[in-house]
Design an enzyme around this catalytic site. Structure first.
Site, PDB file in Angstrom:
ATOM      1  N   CYS A  67       0.854  -1.012   0.003  1.00  0.00           N
ATOM      2  CA  CYS A  67       0.219  -0.046  -0.131  1.00  0.00           C
ATOM      3  C   CYS A  67       0.904   1.313  -0.029  1.00  0.00           C
ATOM      4  CB  CYS A  67      -1.230  -0.306   1.439  1.00  0.00           C
ATOM      5  SG  CYS A  67      -2.077  -1.408   1.070  1.00  0.00           S
ATOM      6  N   THR A  68       1.946   1.201   0.696  1.00  0.00           N
ATOM      7  CA  THR A  68       3.012   2.382   0.711  1.00  0.00           C
ATOM      8  C   THR A  68       3.600   2.705  -0.594  1.00  0.00           C
ATOM      9  OG1 THR A  68       3.195   2.029   3.027  1.00  0.00           O
ATOM     10  CG2 THR A  68       4.978   3.267   1.776  1.00  0.00           C
TER      11      THR A  68
END
Length: 170
Positions: A67-68
């Site tokens: 997600c980062t």
């Protein structure tokens, strides 16, 4: 015995499936749904239906590796994307506080939506991981309020490149 079980299992499973909208299809309108942003402000997606481009992307959990990478891909191309008229919204079940910390930690210049009650996830028909209820990674690109492209297995490292390819092709 099986007939008795089916009387209870079938209706309850039908209710569960009705709680979600059908997955959006190309040509569908930007859903009319609202949610709190990472800044604690209410954001109504339908307010952006007249915008040239709107990207709504879903990710399972803030500040996790994939997600980062996805968010930073969009951050690193933010200027190019916004120069092309793209407004970006990232959506997950994280709280406002978790989304705010994520945005601050990685200097994300776009709006993150804290969809704790899954209204946005459900409105888009985004599947969730069984047992944990986190949204699966997906991306939806709207042009003037109409869905023109979706990616049901959105990239983590190439999310921005995928969006730029679509924006320049249309």
């Amino acid at each position: 015995m099986i007939k008795k079980l089916l009387r209870f299992v079938v209706p309850s499973s039908m209710c569960a499936s009705m709680a979600f909208a059908a997955p959006l299809k190309v040509g569908d309108q930007l859903p009319e749904v609202s949610c709190a942003s990472h800044e604690g402000k209410k954001v109504s997606l339908s307010e952006f239906k007249d915008s040239e481009w709107v990207l709504v992307y879903f990710y399972p959990k803030a500040d996790t590796p994939g997600c980062t990478k996805q968010a930073c891909s969009l951050r690193d191309s933010y200027e190019v994307l916004t120069d092309k008229g793209v407004i970006i919204f990232g959506v997950s079940k994280n709280t406002v506080e978790e989304q705010k910390a994520f945005a601050e930690k990685y200097k994300l210049p776009f709006t993150l939506l804290a969809d704790k009650d899954t209204k946005v996830i459900k409105a888009f028909g985004v599947p969730q991981f069984p047992g944990i209820g986190l949204a699966k990674r997906q991306a939806y690109l709207f042009k003037e309020g109409k869905l023109v492209w979706k990616d049901e297995k959105a990239s983590t490292t190439k999310q921005a490149a995928d969006i730029l390819k679509q924006v320049t092709a249309k």
